[in-house]
Design a protein around this motif. Structure first.
Motif, PDB file in Angstrom:
ATOM      1  N   HIS A 167       0.812  -1.221   0.000  1.00  0.00           N
ATOM      2  CA  HIS A 167       0.000   0.000   0.000  1.00  0.00           C
ATOM      3  C   HIS A 167       0.845   1.271   0.000  1.00  0.00           C
ATOM      4  CE1 HIS A 167      -3.443  -2.563   0.621  1.00  0.00           C
ATOM      5  NE2 HIS A 167      -2.840  -3.108   1.654  1.00  0.00           N
ATOM      6  N   GLU A 168       2.107   1.180  -0.393  1.00  0.00           N
ATOM      7  CA  GLU A 168       2.961   2.367  -0.468  1.00  0.00           C
ATOM      8  C   GLU A 168       2.481   3.257  -1.614  1.00  0.00           C
ATOM      9  OE1 GLU A 168       7.396   2.033  -0.205  1.00  0.00           O
ATOM     10  OE2 GLU A 168       7.276   2.864  -2.231  1.00  0.00           O
ATOM     11  N   TYR A 169       2.499   4.568  -1.395  1.00  0.00           N
ATOM     12  CA  TYR A 169       2.140   5.499  -2.459  1.00  0.00           C
ATOM     13  C   TYR A 169       2.961   6.773  -2.298  1.00  0.00           C
ATOM     14  CZ  TYR A 169      -0.584   8.085   0.979  1.00  0.00           C
ATOM     15  OH  TYR A 169      -0.964   8.807   2.072  1.00  0.00           O
ATOM     16  N   GLY A 170       3.048   7.511  -3.377  1.00  0.00           N
ATOM     17  CA  GLY A 170       3.735   8.800  -3.320  1.00  0.00           C
ATOM     18  C   GLY A 170       5.243   8.723  -3.470  1.00  0.00           C
ATOM     19  N   ARG A 171       5.790   7.559  -3.792  1.00  0.00           N
ATOM     20  CA  ARG A 171       7.234   7.406  -3.972  1.00  0.00           C
ATOM     21  C   ARG A 171       7.523   7.211  -5.456  1.00  0.00           C
ATOM     22  NH1 ARG A 171      10.594   8.242   0.276  1.00  0.00           N
ATOM     23  NH2 ARG A 171      11.891   6.526  -0.357  1.00  0.00           N
ATOM     24  N   VAL A 172       8.581   7.865  -5.939  1.00  0.00           N
ATOM     25  CA  VAL A 172       8.997   7.765  -7.334  1.00  0.00           C
ATOM     26  C   VAL A 172      10.434   7.262  -7.348  1.00  0.00           C
ATOM     27  CG1 VAL A 172       9.437   9.055  -9.458  1.00  0.00           C
ATOM     28  CG2 VAL A 172       7.490   9.663  -8.020  1.00  0.00           C
ATOM     29  N   ARG A 173      10.669   6.192  -8.108  1.00  0.00           N
ATOM     30  CA  ARG A 173      12.013   5.631  -8.237  1.00  0.00           C
ATOM     31  C   ARG A 173      12.500   5.843  -9.665  1.00  0.00           C
ATOM     32  NH1 ARG A 173       9.260   3.019  -4.479  1.00  0.00           N
ATOM     33  NH2 ARG A 173      10.307   2.242  -2.637  1.00  0.00           N
ATOM     34  N   VAL A 174      13.763   6.243  -9.793  1.00  0.00           N
ATOM     35  CA  VAL A 174      14.371   6.470 -11.098  1.00  0.00           C
ATOM     36  C   VAL A 174      15.414   5.387 -11.323  1.00  0.00           C
ATOM     37  CG1 VAL A 174      15.643   8.104 -12.534  1.00  0.00           C
ATOM     38  CG2 VAL A 174      13.992   8.953 -10.850  1.00  0.00           C
ATOM     39  N   PHE A 175      15.282   4.653 -12.433  1.00  0.00           N
ATOM     40  CA  PHE A 175      16.206   3.585 -12.795  1.00  0.00           C
ATOM     41  C   PHE A 175      16.904   3.945 -14.097  1.00  0.00           C
ATOM     42  CE2 PHE A 175      12.840   1.580 -10.345  1.00  0.00           C
ATOM     43  CZ  PHE A 175      13.536   0.775  -9.463  1.00  0.00           C
ATOM     44  N   GLN A 176      18.208   3.755 -14.128  1.00  0.00           N
ATOM     45  CA  GLN A 176      18.933   3.903 -15.390  1.00  0.00           C
ATOM     46  C   GLN A 176      18.920   2.539 -16.065  1.00  0.00           C
ATOM     47  OE1 GLN A 176      22.973   5.370 -15.228  1.00  0.00           O
ATOM     48  NE2 GLN A 176      22.771   6.107 -17.333  1.00  0.00           N
ATOM     49  N   LEU A 177      18.520   2.536 -17.345  1.00  0.00           N
ATOM     50  CA  LEU A 177      18.336   1.283 -18.063  1.00  0.00           C
ATOM     51  C   LEU A 177      19.572   0.938 -18.884  1.00  0.00           C
ATOM     52  CD1 LEU A 177      14.676   1.802 -19.337  1.00  0.00           C
ATOM     53  CD2 LEU A 177      15.457   0.731 -17.209  1.00  0.00           C
ATOM     54  N   ASP A 178      19.926  -0.316 -18.866  1.00  0.00           N
ATOM     55  CA  ASP A 178      20.995  -0.846 -19.705  1.00  0.00           C
ATOM     56  C   ASP A 178      20.551  -0.711 -21.174  1.00  0.00           C
ATOM     57  OD1 ASP A 178      22.003  -3.628 -21.078  1.00  0.00           O
ATOM     58  OD2 ASP A 178      23.464  -2.792 -19.663  1.00  0.00           O
ATOM     59  N   PRO A 179      21.454  -0.392 -22.090  1.00  0.00           N
ATOM     60  CA  PRO A 179      21.057  -0.252 -23.503  1.00  0.00           C
ATOM     61  C   PRO A 179      20.370  -1.493 -24.075  1.00  0.00           C
ATOM     62  CG  PRO A 179      23.274   0.600 -23.181  1.00  0.00           C
ATOM     63  CD  PRO A 179      22.863  -0.032 -21.884  1.00  0.00           C
ATOM     64  N   ILE A 180      20.773  -2.663 -23.634  1.00  0.00           N
ATOM     65  CA  ILE A 180      20.140  -3.900 -24.117  1.00  0.00           C
ATOM     66  C   ILE A 180      18.691  -3.965 -23.639  1.00  0.00           C
ATOM     67  CG2 ILE A 180      20.187  -6.422 -23.996  1.00  0.00           C
ATOM     68  CD1 ILE A 180      23.271  -6.157 -23.750  1.00  0.00           C
ATOM     69  N   LEU A 181      18.472  -3.617 -22.371  1.00  0.00           N
ATOM     70  CA  LEU A 181      17.113  -3.601 -21.828  1.00  0.00           C
ATOM     71  C   LEU A 181      16.270  -2.549 -22.552  1.00  0.00           C
ATOM     72  CD1 LEU A 181      14.943  -4.426 -19.785  1.00  0.00           C
ATOM     73  CD2 LEU A 181      15.967  -2.810 -18.168  1.00  0.00           C
ATOM     74  N   SER A 182      16.837  -1.387 -22.825  1.00  0.00           N
ATOM     75  CA  SER A 182      16.106  -0.337 -23.536  1.00  0.00           C
ATOM     76  C   SER A 182      15.634  -0.834 -24.891  1.00  0.00           C
ATOM     77  CB  SER A 182      16.986   0.898 -23.733  1.00  0.00           C
ATOM     78  OG  SER A 182      17.280   1.490 -22.508  1.00  0.00           O
ATOM     79  N   GLY A 183      16.466  -1.609 -25.564  1.00  0.00           N
ATOM     80  CA  GLY A 183      16.107  -2.152 -26.862  1.00  0.00           C
ATOM     81  C   GLY A 183      15.010  -3.207 -26.788  1.00  0.00           C
ATOM     82  N   GLN A 184      14.866  -3.859 -25.640  1.00  0.00           N
ATOM     83  CA  GLN A 184      13.859  -4.907 -25.479  1.00  0.00           C
ATOM     84  C   GLN A 184      12.486  -4.352 -25.125  1.00  0.00           C
ATOM     85  OE1 GLN A 184      15.625  -7.343 -22.446  1.00  0.00           O
ATOM     86  NE2 GLN A 184      16.883  -8.483 -23.898  1.00  0.00           N
ATOM     87  N   LEU A 185      12.437  -3.091 -24.672  1.00  0.00           N
ATOM     88  CA  LEU A 185      11.155  -2.505 -24.263  1.00  0.00           C
ATOM     89  C   LEU A 185      10.322  -2.211 -25.501  1.00  0.00           C
ATOM     90  CD1 LEU A 185      12.284  -0.058 -21.469  1.00  0.00           C
ATOM     91  CD2 LEU A 185      11.200  -2.274 -21.193  1.00  0.00           C
ATOM     92  N   GLY A 186       9.095  -2.631 -25.483  1.00  0.00           N
ATOM     93  CA  GLY A 186       8.184  -2.386 -26.594  1.00  0.00           C
ATOM     94  C   GLY A 186       6.890  -1.802 -26.068  1.00  0.00           C
ATOM     95  N   ASP A 187       5.780  -2.434 -26.435  1.00  0.00           N
ATOM     96  CA  ASP A 187       4.469  -1.972 -25.987  1.00  0.00           C
ATOM     97  C   ASP A 187       4.192  -2.347 -24.538  1.00  0.00           C
ATOM     98  OD1 ASP A 187       4.034  -0.928 -28.479  1.00  0.00           O
ATOM     99  OD2 ASP A 187       2.945  -2.679 -29.221  1.00  0.00           O
ATOM    100  N   THR A 188       4.913  -3.335 -24.026  1.00  0.00           N
ATOM    101  CA  THR A 188       4.715  -3.755 -22.640  1.00  0.00           C
ATOM    102  C   THR A 188       6.007  -3.539 -21.866  1.00  0.00           C
ATOM    103  OG1 THR A 188       5.443  -6.026 -22.997  1.00  0.00           O
ATOM    104  CG2 THR A 188       3.107  -5.539 -23.389  1.00  0.00           C
ATOM    105  N   TYR A 189       5.901  -3.658 -20.570  1.00  0.00           N
ATOM    106  CA  TYR A 189       7.066  -3.480 -19.705  1.00  0.00           C
ATOM    107  C   TYR A 189       7.526  -4.814 -19.133  1.00  0.00           C
ATOM    108  CZ  TYR A 189       5.866   1.447 -20.036  1.00  0.00           C
ATOM    109  OH  TYR A 189       5.602   2.697 -20.503  1.00  0.00           O
ATOM    110  N   ASP A 190       7.300  -5.889 -19.867  1.00  0.00           N
ATOM    111  CA  ASP A 190       7.679  -7.225 -19.386  1.00  0.00           C
ATOM    112  C   ASP A 190       9.189  -7.334 -19.157  1.00  0.00           C
ATOM    113  OD1 ASP A 190       5.036  -7.973 -19.456  1.00  0.00           O
ATOM    114  OD2 ASP A 190       5.180  -8.953 -21.412  1.00  0.00           O
ATOM    115  N   ALA A 191       9.986  -6.764 -20.062  1.00  0.00           N
ATOM    116  CA  ALA A 191      11.447  -6.841 -19.917  1.00  0.00           C
ATOM    117  C   ALA A 191      11.892  -6.055 -18.686  1.00  0.00           C
ATOM    118  CB  ALA A 191      12.138  -6.303 -21.172  1.00  0.00           C
TER     119      ALA A 191
END
Length: 178
Positions: free
Chosen positions: A8-32
């Protein structure tokens, strides 16, 4: 390394730096991204992928302050680091992982850069109560009125009281005489 999102946590924002390989795998979903964080993303509306190139002159820190309501005081210690980062980022609110919480893996293809609290974050939506008691009605309006006592009932109560008084007088006379 892990990061815990409490239930039930709310109001927190986390920033992640993505690996270039992971960035390339992201499409219409966030499964990767979910696989990289080792937690299912149940609310994709609480995830935003941002490229440092698209931010132009605004910078990641300013983007977070304007777009997510992060205060200047919270941002100041992290500002130079955030503005100096390159590549793609995932900005993830706590709600992205549902109400059950999660334990995130933060040292893999998605590295945790910073965690912030949104200013004036609204509490989670509540289900409105629909019962009459939630509206302030304690006694139902159709409660039957108390019936007045009948003459026979009143007469019976008087006769009972008289018999008790006479019984006490008889006992008193026996006790005094005995």
């Amino acid at each position: 390394m892990t990061n815990v999102i409490l239930p039930h946590e709310y109001g927190r924002v986390r920033v992640f730096q993505l690996d270039p390989i992971l960035s390339g795998q992201l499409g219409d979903t966030y499964d990767a991204l979910a696989d990289a964080l080792n937690a299912p993303i149940t609310a994709p509306n609480d995830v935003q992928i941002v490229s440092a190139e698209t931010l132009n002159d605004i910078g990641l820190a300013q983007f977070l302050m304007l777009g997510y309501g992060i205060s200047q005081a919270d941002m100041t210690p992290e500002m130079d680091q955030l503005n100096g980062l390159k590549g793609d980022f995932a900005i993830v609110r706590s709600g992205a992982f549902g109400e059950a919480g999660a334990v995130l893996r933060t040292d893999g293809a998605a590295k945790l850069v910073a965690t912030f609290t949104e200013e004036g974050a609204a509490p989670p939506p509540m289900t409105p109560l629909t019962s009459d008691s939630s509206q302030g009605t304690i006694i139902p309006p159709s409660a039957p009125a108390k019936k007045p006592k009948s003459d026979a009932r009143i007469g019976g109560m008087v006769a009972t009281a008289a018999l008790i008084v006479m019984g006490l007088l008889v006992w008193l006379m026996i006790w005094v005489g005995g």
